[in-house]
Design an enzyme around this catalytic site. Structure first.
Site, short mmCIF file in Angstrom:
data_model
loop_
_atom_site.label_atom_id
_atom_site.label_comp_id
_atom_site.label_asym_id
_atom_site.label_seq_id
_atom_site.Cartn_x
_atom_site.Cartn_y
_atom_site.Cartn_z
N ARG A 42 -33.26 -78.94 -8.25
CA ARG A 42 -33.92 -77.75 -7.91
C ARG A 42 -33.67 -77.50 -6.61
O ARG A 42 -34.07 -78.38 -5.81
CB ARG A 42 -35.34 -77.95 -8.37
CG ARG A 42 -36.01 -76.52 -8.16
CD ARG A 42 -37.36 -76.49 -9.01
NE ARG A 42 -36.96 -76.34 -10.45
CZ ARG A 42 -38.19 -75.98 -11.24
NH1 ARG A 42 -39.40 -75.79 -10.77
NH2 ARG A 42 -37.94 -75.85 -12.46
N LYS A 66 -39.48 -85.18 -21.78
CA LYS A 66 -38.48 -84.46 -22.66
C LYS A 66 -37.22 -85.43 -23.10
O LYS A 66 -36.86 -85.32 -24.49
CB LYS A 66 -37.72 -83.64 -21.62
CG LYS A 66 -36.64 -82.65 -22.28
CD LYS A 66 -35.71 -81.84 -21.27
CE LYS A 66 -36.86 -81.20 -20.37
NZ LYS A 66 -36.18 -80.05 -19.48
N LYS A 78 -35.90 -86.41 -11.19
CA LYS A 78 -35.80 -85.23 -10.83
C LYS A 78 -35.41 -84.99 -9.39
O LYS A 78 -35.94 -85.93 -8.64
CB LYS A 78 -36.74 -84.14 -11.26
CG LYS A 78 -36.59 -82.68 -11.38
CD LYS A 78 -36.01 -82.45 -12.85
CE LYS A 78 -35.78 -80.87 -12.82
NZ LYS A 78 -35.65 -80.60 -14.30
N GLY A 182 -32.60 -65.67 -15.86
CA GLY A 182 -31.53 -66.25 -15.09
C GLY A 182 -30.59 -67.09 -16.22
O GLY A 182 -30.40 -66.61 -16.99
N VAL A 184 -30.78 -69.17 -18.31
CA VAL A 184 -31.44 -69.45 -19.62
C VAL A 184 -31.85 -68.18 -20.29
O VAL A 184 -31.40 -67.92 -21.39
CB VAL A 184 -32.43 -70.61 -19.56
CG1 VAL A 184 -33.19 -70.76 -21.09
CG2 VAL A 184 -32.05 -71.96 -19.12
N GLY A 185 -32.64 -67.72 -19.45
CA GLY A 185 -33.27 -66.31 -19.76
C GLY A 185 -32.28 -65.26 -20.27
O GLY A 185 -32.39 -64.64 -21.31
N ARG A 208 -32.05 -57.37 -11.43
CA ARG A 208 -31.43 -58.33 -12.37
C ARG A 208 -31.94 -57.97 -13.89
O ARG A 208 -31.22 -57.98 -14.85
CB ARG A 208 -32.06 -59.62 -12.04
CG ARG A 208 -30.97 -60.96 -12.34
CD ARG A 208 -31.26 -61.99 -11.74
NE ARG A 208 -32.28 -63.03 -11.99
CZ ARG A 208 -32.36 -64.17 -11.68
NH1 ARG A 208 -31.27 -64.89 -11.41
NH2 ARG A 208 -33.51 -64.87 -12.20
N ALA A 260 -39.24 -72.61 -18.93
CA ALA A 260 -39.68 -73.00 -18.03
C ALA A 260 -40.12 -74.78 -18.27
O ALA A 260 -40.77 -74.80 -19.17
CB ALA A 260 -40.70 -72.00 -17.50
N ASN A 261 -39.92 -75.30 -17.13
CA ASN A 261 -40.47 -76.70 -17.12
C ASN A 261 -41.96 -76.71 -16.47
O ASN A 261 -42.03 -75.60 -15.66
CB ASN A 261 -39.77 -77.51 -16.11
CG ASN A 261 -38.52 -77.91 -16.99
OD1 ASN A 261 -38.32 -78.71 -17.93
ND2 ASN A 261 -37.38 -77.98 -16.16
N1 PHE Z 1 -32.33 -79.17 -15.37
C1 PHE Z 1 -32.39 -79.07 -17.04
C2 PHE Z 1 -33.68 -79.63 -17.70
O1 PHE Z 1 -34.61 -79.53 -17.04
C3 PHE Z 1 -30.92 -79.57 -17.36
C4 PHE Z 1 -30.82 -80.96 -17.23
C5 PHE Z 1 -31.30 -81.99 -18.01
C6 PHE Z 1 -29.98 -81.45 -16.01
C7 PHE Z 1 -30.63 -83.35 -17.67
C8 PHE Z 1 -29.73 -82.71 -15.86
C9 PHE Z 1 -30.10 -83.72 -16.66
O2 PHE Z 1 -33.77 -79.82 -18.75
#
Ligand code: PHE
Length: 370
Positions: A42, A66, A78, A182, A184-185, A208, A260-261
């Protein structure tokens, strides 16, 4: 930052300050039980560098959940690049090369990919220094932006949640508010519109939202009205922390399912939503489509058809989670976490099939960069 690191339950953290740009690079490796850590990079402006670190630590934990939720052989990790201001191209490139160097230094323990604020072109730059990168451009041998796959998974989650709440997965005339249009949206809005939903769009960048709304005949909602505008489904597809003590009492929706995460600002928010009778599809379940696609296409040698089928199964998985949550009288996120923890516990005990690790394309650094 000391406090954040002390309180974190993860594996390792890389902290780097870039003197040229005054940017901070944080790489958080949360858990490697299921395999090498993988998760996006990010890039954004934070109020404080420590906010960037906090984001990295939470996002990495989210990736552990996830991967476990879909039972894929990867761990949680991340990267966050906290820039003091948007950078001009040359400085941005230098910084991304630095990110690549740091990932290379980790020797295969962590692989990156796109996330909010980064693009396939950025992944090409990082790939000049490390092989542990997902989502390069197709011209460079990658599969590009996974956003449309994430959107497909969210779409499946929206349908499954609606089936629960309204008795039908049909989206015709269902109102859906998408917050953030963005990578995804935008594809999510298109799918929803195609399915006959009444789509409302909101974005921090009003232009946008307006441009997209014009194309698909959606209604624009100003950012400050995203929470209290009545709709059947609220789909947060931008920043995290949007479900909190301020927003939950305002919500006028029956279902929350978005990409969104870290949508819940704190754990309690899940309980408040349960009390309010709002069905919350756990973010790390609903938004796994991008992870499935990147891993499937770039490491596991799946075809696009296999990926599509697996991404659509997010709807079924969510259905099971919702059933069991109801039976146990817990929130869906509590149930989803329980299942993920079970996958992790089985792997720790070695009762699970040996996790396949990366194919020859990723893993240990062999080239030393270029
Ligand atoms: N950033 C995205 C996510 O949170 C996609 C992603 C997944 C990027 C796995 C890299 C590895 O899921």
């Amino acid at each position: 930052m000391e406090e954040l690191l002390r309180a974190w339950d993860g594996d390792s953290t890389v902290v780097h300050h870039d003197a040229d740009t005054d940017a901070w690079i944080f790489i958080a490796v949360h858990d490697r039980t299921l395999g090498r850590a993988a998760g996006g990079c990010r890039m954004r402006v934070y109020d404080e560098p420590s906010d960037g670190l906090r984001d990295a630590l939470r996002l990495a934990r989210g990736m552990t959940m996830k991967w476990a939720a879909i039972d894929f052989p990867f761990g949680g990790g991340k990267a966050v690049v906290a820039v003091p201001r948007p950078l001009e191209a040359a400085a941005r490139e230098r910084l991304l090369l630095r990110v690549g160097d740091l990932i290379a230094l980790l020797g295969g323990a962590y692989a990156t990919g796109e996330d909010m604020g980064t693009t396939p072109a950025d992944m090409n730059v990082i790939a000049r220094r490390t092989r542990n990168v997902f989502g390069r451009t197709p011209e460079s041998g990658g599969t590009g932006d996974p956003g449309h796959w994430t959107a497909l998974g969210v779409f499946a989650a929206v349908r499954a949640a609606c089936e629960r709440v309204f008795g039908t997965a049909e989206l015709a005339d269902r109102s859906v508010l998408v917050q953030g249009v963005g990578s995804v949206g935008r594809p999510l809005v298109r799918r929803l519109a195609q399915a006959g939903a009444r789509v409302l769009v909101s974005d921090a960048l009003p232009d946008r939202a307006r441009t997209l709304a014009g194309k698909v005949d959606a209604e624009v909602v100003p950012p400050e009205r995203a929470y209290d505008t009545a709709c059947d489904v609220f789909a947060p597809c931008a920043v995290g922390g949007v479900l909190n003590a301020r927003s939950v009492p305002q919500l006028e929706c029956r279902v929350i399912a978005g990409s969104a995460n870290n949508q819940l600002e704190t754990e309690e928010a899940a309980a408040w939503l349960l009390e309010r009778g709002i069905l919350y599809a756990p973010d790390f379940v609903a938004n796994a489509g991008g992870a499935i696609a990147l891993a499937g296409l770039e490491v596991l040698d799946w075809s696009e058809e296999q990926v599509e089928a697996r991404v659509l199964r997010i709807g079924e998985t969510l259905g099971h989670i919702l059933d069991d949550a109801e039976r146990r009288a817990v929130s869906p996120v509590t149930e989803a976490r329980r299942r993920a923890e079970q996958v992790l516990a089985a792997a720790r005990k070695g009762t699970r099939d040996g996790a396949a690790v990366y194919s020859g394309r990723m893993g240990e650094e062999t080239t030393g960069g270029s």
